[in-house]
Design an enzyme around this catalytic site. Structure first.
Site, PDB file in Angstrom:
ATOM      1  N   HIS A 181      -4.311  64.344  38.991  1.00 21.78           N
ATOM      2  CA  HIS A 181      -5.630  63.725  38.827  1.00 21.78           C
ATOM      3  C   HIS A 181      -5.853  63.241  37.397  1.00 21.78           C
ATOM      4  O   HIS A 181      -5.646  62.091  37.096  1.00 21.78           O
ATOM      5  CB  HIS A 181      -6.713  64.699  39.268  1.00 21.78           C
ATOM      6  CG  HIS A 181      -8.062  64.067  39.376  1.00 21.78           C
ATOM      7  ND1 HIS A 181      -8.419  63.258  40.419  1.00 21.78           N
ATOM      8  CD2 HIS A 181      -9.131  64.106  38.559  1.00 21.78           C
ATOM      9  CE1 HIS A 181      -9.648  62.821  40.258  1.00 21.78           C
ATOM     10  NE2 HIS A 181     -10.112  63.319  39.126  1.00 21.78           N
ATOM     11  N   CYS A 215     -12.470  60.997  46.607  1.00 19.57           N
ATOM     12  CA  CYS A 215     -11.899  62.336  46.775  1.00 19.57           C
ATOM     13  C   CYS A 215     -11.063  62.468  48.050  1.00 19.57           C
ATOM     14  O   CYS A 215     -10.085  63.200  48.076  1.00 19.57           O
ATOM     15  CB  CYS A 215     -13.018  63.380  46.811  1.00 19.57           C
ATOM     16  SG  CYS A 215     -13.821  63.559  45.220  1.00 19.57           S
ATOM     17  N   HIS A 216     -11.471  61.787  49.113  1.00 19.76           N
ATOM     18  CA  HIS A 216     -10.803  62.016  50.401  1.00 19.76           C
ATOM     19  C   HIS A 216      -9.789  60.930  50.747  1.00 19.76           C
ATOM     20  O   HIS A 216      -9.060  61.085  51.723  1.00 19.76           O
ATOM     21  CB  HIS A 216     -11.848  62.110  51.516  1.00 19.76           C
ATOM     22  CG  HIS A 216     -12.803  63.257  51.324  1.00 19.76           C
ATOM     23  ND1 HIS A 216     -12.498  64.551  51.665  1.00 19.76           N
ATOM     24  CD2 HIS A 216     -14.046  63.303  50.784  1.00 19.76           C
ATOM     25  CE1 HIS A 216     -13.527  65.342  51.367  1.00 19.76           C
ATOM     26  NE2 HIS A 216     -14.472  64.612  50.828  1.00 19.76           N
ATOM     27  N   CYS A 267     -17.267  58.647  49.034  1.00 22.77           N
ATOM     28  CA  CYS A 267     -16.330  59.650  49.564  1.00 22.77           C
ATOM     29  C   CYS A 267     -14.858  59.329  49.309  1.00 22.77           C
ATOM     30  O   CYS A 267     -14.031  60.231  49.170  1.00 22.77           O
ATOM     31  CB  CYS A 267     -16.527  59.815  51.065  1.00 22.77           C
ATOM     32  SG  CYS A 267     -18.240  59.747  51.598  1.00 22.77           S
ATOM     33  N   HIS A 288     -10.031  70.535  36.324  1.00 26.28           N
ATOM     34  CA  HIS A 288     -10.547  69.178  36.055  1.00 26.28           C
ATOM     35  C   HIS A 288     -10.724  69.037  34.552  1.00 26.28           C
ATOM     36  O   HIS A 288     -11.816  69.239  34.016  1.00 26.28           O
ATOM     37  CB  HIS A 288     -11.862  68.949  36.799  1.00 26.28           C
ATOM     38  CG  HIS A 288     -12.251  67.499  36.848  1.00 26.28           C
ATOM     39  ND1 HIS A 288     -12.805  66.845  35.778  1.00 26.28           N
ATOM     40  CD2 HIS A 288     -12.126  66.567  37.834  1.00 26.28           C
ATOM     41  CE1 HIS A 288     -13.021  65.573  36.112  1.00 26.28           C
ATOM     42  NE2 HIS A 288     -12.614  65.384  37.357  1.00 26.28           N
ATOM     43  N   MET A 322     -17.396  69.686  46.664  1.00 22.39           N
ATOM     44  CA  MET A 322     -18.021  68.675  47.518  1.00 22.39           C
ATOM     45  C   MET A 322     -19.509  68.599  47.156  1.00 22.39           C
ATOM     46  O   MET A 322     -20.220  69.597  47.217  1.00 22.39           O
ATOM     47  CB  MET A 322     -17.838  69.107  48.977  1.00 22.39           C
ATOM     48  CG  MET A 322     -18.698  68.355  49.952  1.00 22.39           C
ATOM     49  SD  MET A 322     -18.021  66.753  50.374  1.00 22.39           S
ATOM     50  CE  MET A 322     -19.354  66.121  51.384  1.00 22.39           C
TER      51      MET A 322
HETATM   52 FE1  DHE Z   1     -13.699  60.331  37.332  1.00 21.49          FE
HETATM   53  C1  DHE Z   1     -11.683  60.153  34.530  1.00 21.49           C
HETATM   54  C2  DHE Z   1     -10.996  59.907  39.267  1.00 21.49           C
HETATM   55  C3  DHE Z   1     -15.563  61.100  40.054  1.00 21.49           C
HETATM   56  C4  DHE Z   1     -16.444  60.272  35.411  1.00 21.49           C
HETATM   57  N1  DHE Z   1     -11.712  60.115  36.964  1.00 21.49           N
HETATM   58  C5  DHE Z   1     -11.077  60.060  35.741  1.00 21.49           C
HETATM   59  C6  DHE Z   1      -9.683  59.881  35.933  1.00 21.49           C
HETATM   60  C7  DHE Z   1      -9.487  59.795  37.278  1.00 21.49           C
HETATM   61  C8  DHE Z   1     -10.760  59.953  37.911  1.00 21.49           C
HETATM   62  C9  DHE Z   1      -8.187  59.592  37.991  1.00 21.49           C
HETATM   63  C10 DHE Z   1      -8.632  59.777  34.843  1.00 21.49           C
HETATM   64  C11 DHE Z   1      -8.552  58.366  34.356  1.00 21.49           C
HETATM   65  C12 DHE Z   1      -7.548  58.204  33.244  1.00 21.49           C
HETATM   66  O1  DHE Z   1      -7.520  59.040  32.334  1.00 21.49           O
HETATM   67  O2  DHE Z   1      -6.799  57.234  33.295  1.00 21.49           O
HETATM   68  N2  DHE Z   1     -13.342  60.517  39.306  1.00 21.49           N
HETATM   69  C13 DHE Z   1     -12.161  60.280  39.884  1.00 21.49           C
HETATM   70  C14 DHE Z   1     -12.275  60.464  41.298  1.00 21.49           C
HETATM   71  O3  DHE Z   1     -11.391  60.235  42.156  1.00 21.49           O
HETATM   72  C15 DHE Z   1     -13.563  61.104  41.548  1.00 21.49           C
HETATM   73  C16 DHE Z   1     -13.287  62.585  41.733  1.00 21.49           C
HETATM   74  C17 DHE Z   1     -14.281  60.691  42.779  1.00 21.49           C
HETATM   75  C18 DHE Z   1     -14.716  59.276  42.857  1.00 21.49           C
HETATM   76  O4  DHE Z   1     -15.218  58.906  43.912  1.00 21.49           O
HETATM   77  O5  DHE Z   1     -14.564  58.520  41.930  1.00 21.49           O
HETATM   78  C19 DHE Z   1     -14.250  60.878  40.226  1.00 21.49           C
HETATM   79  N3  DHE Z   1     -15.666  60.629  37.665  1.00 21.49           N
HETATM   80  C20 DHE Z   1     -16.221  60.923  38.841  1.00 21.49           C
HETATM   81  C21 DHE Z   1     -17.633  61.061  38.737  1.00 21.49           C
HETATM   82  O6  DHE Z   1     -18.442  61.306  39.680  1.00 21.49           O
HETATM   83  C22 DHE Z   1     -17.999  60.884  37.324  1.00 21.49           C
HETATM   84  C23 DHE Z   1     -18.540  62.196  36.762  1.00 21.49           C
HETATM   85  C24 DHE Z   1     -19.048  59.831  37.064  1.00 21.49           C
HETATM   86  C25 DHE Z   1     -18.719  58.521  37.643  1.00 21.49           C
HETATM   87  O7  DHE Z   1     -18.049  57.751  36.992  1.00 21.49           O
HETATM   88  O8  DHE Z   1     -19.090  58.290  38.773  1.00 21.49           O
HETATM   89  C26 DHE Z   1     -16.630  60.560  36.729  1.00 21.49           C
HETATM   90  N4  DHE Z   1     -14.003  60.242  35.335  1.00 21.49           N
HETATM   91  C27 DHE Z   1     -15.222  60.186  34.762  1.00 21.49           C
HETATM   92  C28 DHE Z   1     -15.065  60.059  33.328  1.00 21.49           C
HETATM   93  C29 DHE Z   1     -13.688  60.048  33.077  1.00 21.49           C
HETATM   94  C30 DHE Z   1     -13.046  60.154  34.349  1.00 21.49           C
HETATM   95  C31 DHE Z   1     -16.199  60.013  32.325  1.00 21.49           C
HETATM   96  C32 DHE Z   1     -12.990  59.927  31.716  1.00 21.49           C
HETATM   97  C33 DHE Z   1     -13.003  61.239  31.017  1.00 21.49           C
HETATM   98  C34 DHE Z   1     -12.401  61.132  29.663  1.00 21.49           C
HETATM   99  O9  DHE Z   1     -13.000  61.686  28.724  1.00 21.49           O
HETATM  100  O10 DHE Z   1     -11.318  60.531  29.539  1.00 21.49           O
END
Ligand code: DHE
Length: 808
Positions: free
Chosen positions: A598, A317-318, A314, A640, A355
């Site tokens: 984000h 996001c929160h 959680c 996103h 969510m």
């Molecule tokens: Fe991510 C990128 C944050 C959930 C997979 N994710 C990012 C970035 C951020 C972020 C800030 C950009 C990074 C950068 O470019 O420097 N992600 C978050 C969260 O805060 C969030 C919403 C909730 C959490 O608890 O983490 C979250 N993210 C996820 C997932 O659930 C995903 C689908 C699978 C996982 O990793 O758990 C996921 N996030 C990704 C991926 C990228 C990403 C694959 C990079 C994308 C790209 O092509 O650059």
């Protein structure tokens, strides 16, 4: 034969079969049989007698002779879960299994006492709501049953002096109804998960008259009672964000209300739209009559479980301190009014704004969602800080620079490697993009998040959610981790220094990690990961100038125009341009953008950086040449983009596009102020998608397509569906299809020459055969080429060449 007769004949046939079977096994003969079915009468749930002299009788008194053997069959003629319990004079209970579906039957056979007795029977889930009666043995009479107390200790009467509307307010509060519904006159009832109840009384009347309703009720009161006691008996057609779904309204809600509270809610809703508490006096009374509930207690074990689960599921996001960002704030002032049932319903069912439906996905049980709901009503525990010295203490230089290869040892085309996140394994797989072979799998941090490459491409930097960073040397025959460090307890981003030009050559020199907790970024030596500097991002928000204790670092992107990183500080809405030429005299330029920054990426010229301010429904644009804000563009709900996608729109010229979590559309922003000044930095096109919940989008300069997922859509079929949009006709999707029969389709990456697209099918680490796979498509024909199977929850995939060169 009438339908009723048919049912009765069917019931009797089933009963006969059950009785025969019972007879075959039992040593004693069954003397008496009864059939009961749940029904709705005068707004209450009751047992209804079927056949014989109890036919049609509500909560009938059943009669037997002392010492007889009796069979009672319960037939579920509606929806909802029911059972029947008899309490014998010695206190022993005889209880049936539960019937859960329409038409399901269950029967109980037992011997009654050898003397006169009054035996109570009831439905264990609906007793308080009216499902109860007596079994009279011998000469025992009904009067004993009728002398039952009006309300038991756990079924409190309406508190003295509380009027119906106040009682309704208290009941709405207790049930957490405001978390999911709009209910006029009820403080804070602006929820968007369930149907808007503003006109419900009138709507129900019309529904009953038109005959579109499929439940058992005949009156508005019965309908409303049924919708609380058996929420899936009839699914309302429209919820604020689309059709309403089964299983969303918690079936356990009725059990938290006593009969008076239930009746007060039913009366209140039945009178809508005219009878809402609109008067100022009433409203203020209602507000005082609905004080924030008491903070629910948890055992130490429950608290620890919830704390850990909150961090894992959680906090992203929160926020660690629950101040809200991608998801809303969850501080007690916000959560207490929603109450345990309301919060648990949201946690179990998710929302269409992104969510996740943790209960429906099977990640949390109903009981766990309730524990989490209770945790959220308590003050958030404050996690510890992390100093530079502590980072240094965690640092492990596994292979010093002088012991690493001086040139690539491998014959493989290492620039076409894909570094693939195996999320739930806490690992990354290094996969050869030419042969599709797994070259090596290495341990990295918990729930690995992203990978970025050094400017030369030689090093891969892998960051876990736990803030552990691993450095992999891709020149080795078998790529391995050469250094590790922990710079945060909760992290999402990592980037490298890429600048080479008049201001110096910084390729492969530094790395930087962006932390969610503590809210800071840390600068490291790019080749060893030695921690060099830490900078806190705690500051003030762009809109109201309010101090924020937890402004987290979201995306970090390296500029090609200056030796700078673009560090996006989520909650403050400030974009920090951090110049890394002189770490002792660090220069940071702060650009005021929009709150909830984000993820984002560069435009095709690499001069502009576009970043989603997700909960602001905006994209901020920064000019990396002048280091100034260019524009803030309104887009759809919760953009996103990942890093977004660059392509040429046939009508508007060069554009950068983002999909959305909360809107079924890809929105394109024109990015060519020189060639198309009239369109520049405007949202020029929205291409509709079949559903919302998109996380990623991808294209390649050589490709005719834009690929987009809908990973977080609550419809499992859409969650594993991907779509392509033809660049030649971006008014609609060209084709959408399911990537597999399970899981969620997530994230795309091209191979080095842009001929193939790799898509992850994100499965369940606990289900062999469905843990996940990567599906590879031919980008020209959209035909499937290969599958790399049995990977553990593969998510992000980062092609070395494309990541170094910012190709998307
Ligand atoms: Fe991510 C990128 C944050 C959930 C997979 N994710 C990012 C970035 C951020 C972020 C800030 C950009 C990074 C950068 O470019 O420097 N992600 C978050 C969260 O805060 C969030 C919403 C909730 C959490 O608890 O983490 C979250 N993210 C996820 C997932 O659930 C995903 C689908 C699978 C996982 O990793 O758990 C996921 N996030 C990704 C991926 C990228 C990403 C694959 C990079 C994308 C790209 O092509 O650059």
């Amino acid at each position: 034969m009438k339908a009723g007769h048919l049912i009765k004949a069917g019931l009797l046939f089933v009963l006969l079969a059950v009785v025969l079977a019972a007879c075959a096994q039992a040593s004693q003969v069954v003397n008496t049989e009864y059939i009961l079915t749940p029904a709705m009468r005068d707004g209450k749930f009751v047992f209804l007698g079927v056949d014989g002299d109890i036919n049609g009788v509500v909560n009938p008194a059943l009669r037997v002779q002392p010492g007889e053997r009796i069979t009672v069959m319960l037939v579920n003629s509606g929806e909802g879960t029911h059972d029947i319990v008899f309490v014998l004079p010695d206190g022993k209970k005889v209880q049936s299994d539960a019937v859960k579906k329409k038409g399901e039957t269950v029967s109980l056979t037992f011997t009654v006492p050898h003397s006169d007795a009054v035996i109570k029977y009831y439905d264990s889930g609906h007793e308080k709501l009216g499902m109860k009666g007596v079994l009279l043995v011998g000469a025992a009479s009904d009067s004993a049953a009728q002398a039952e107390p009006a309300a038991s200790a756990d079924q409190p009467q309406k508190p003295a002096g509380l009027y119906e509307k106040e009682l309704a307010m208290q009941a709405f509060q207790k049930g957490g109804c405001s978390a999911c519904h709009v209910i006029p006159g009820v403080p804070g009832a602006v929820g968007t998960i369930g149907p808007d109840l503003s006109q419900i009384g009138q709507a129900v009347k019309a529904r009953l008259e038109k005959g579109e309703y499929t439940g058992m009720a005949k009156t508005v009161e019965d309908y409303l009672t049924e919708s609380i006691q058996s929420p899936d008996a009839f699914i309302a057609p429209a919820c604020p964000t689309g059709p309403c779904g089964k299983g969303v309204m918690p079936a356990s809600l009725a059990q938290s209300l006593n009969a008076d509270e239930l009746s007060a809610i039913v009366q209140y809703l039945g009178a809508l739209p005219d009878g809402a508490s609109t008067g100022a006096a009433e409203t203020s009374q209602a507000q005082t009559a609905a004080p924030a509930a008491e903070t629910p207690a948890l055992t130490a074990e429950e608290f620890d479980w919830a704390k850990q689960t909150y961090f894992e599921r959680c906090a992203g996001c929160h926020g660690t301190l629950r101040k809200g960002a991608t998801g809303p704030a969850l501080t007690p002032d916000k959560t207490l009014p929603k109450g345990t049932p309301g919060l648990a319903a949201i946690i179990f069912n998710g929302t269409t704004r992104g969510m996740p439906d943790w209960g429906k996905q099977g990640v949390l049980t109903q009981a766990e969602t309730e524990t989490m709901a209770k945790f959220l009503q308590n003050e958030p525990p404050a996690p510890p800080e992390l100093s530079l010295q502590q980072m240094k203490d965690s640092w492990q230089l596994i292979t010093p620079v002088n012991q690493r290869p001086a040139a690539p040892q491998t014959k493989r085309n290492w620039q076409n490697y894909f570094i693939v996140t195996l999320r739930d394994a806490g690992q990354v797989a290094i996969i050869d993009g030419d042969t599709k072979e797994i070259v090596n799998t290495v341990d990295s941090g918990y729930a690995v998040h992203i990978t970025r490459m050094s400017a030369s491409g030689r090093y891969a930097y892998v960051i876990g959610r736990d803030g552990r960073l691993a450095l992999i040397d891709l020149w080795m025959e078998k790529p391995a981790v050469v250094a590790r460090v922990q710079t945060c307890y909760d992290a999402r981003s990592v980037e490298v220094s890429k600048y080479e030009g008049p201001e110096g050559d910084f390729r492969d020199k530094y790395a930087v990690t962006g932390c969610y907790w503590p809210p800071h970024f840390a600068i490291l030596d790019g080749q060893t990961l030695e921690p060099l500097k830490v900078v806190s991002t705690r500051s003030y928000t762009v809109d109201t100038g309010e101090y924020h204790p937890e402004p987290r670092v979201a995306a970090i992107v390296a500029s090609h125009f200056h030796p700078e990183w673009i560090i996006n500080v989520k909650e403050s809405g400030l974009i920090w341009m951090v110049n890394y030429t002189d770490l002792q005299n660090l220069t940071i330029k702060q650009i005021e953008a929009s709150k909830f920054l984000h993820d984002g990426g560069l435009d095709s010229t690499h001069r502009y950086f576009l970043v989603a301010a997700n909960q602001s429904n905006q994209v901020a644009v920064v000019d990396l040449k002048t280091d100034t804000l260019t524009s803030i563009v309104d887009v759809g709900k919760v953009p996103h983009p990942g890093r977004g996608v660059n392509w040429i729109d046939p009508q508007f010229g060069p554009v950068w596009s983002t999909p959305h979590l909360g809107e079924a559309a890809v929105v394109s922003i024109a990015t060519d102020p020189d060639g198309h000044p009239e369109n520049a930095w405007k949202a020029v096109r929205a291409t509709p998608l079949p559903g919302s919940g998109s996380l990623f989008i991808k294209s390649h300069p050589n490709s005719p397509w834009i690929w987009v997922d809908m990973t977080l859509n609550s419809d499992p079929a859409l969650a594993r569906t991907i779509c392509v949009i033809a660049k030649a006709d971006p008014t609609k999707t060209y084709k959408c299809w399911e990537v597999g029969a399970y899981g969620r389709a997530v994230h795309f990456e091209y191979n080095k020459d842009g001929a193939e697209v790799w898509v992850s099918l994100w499965g369940d680490a606990a289900k062999p055969g469905e843990t996940g796979e990567i599906v590879i498509y031919d980008d020209k024909t959209l035909e499937e080429k290969a599958r790399i199977k049995d990977l553990i929850t593969p998510t992000g995939k980062f092609n070395v060449y494309n990541t170094v060169n910012d190709i998307y």
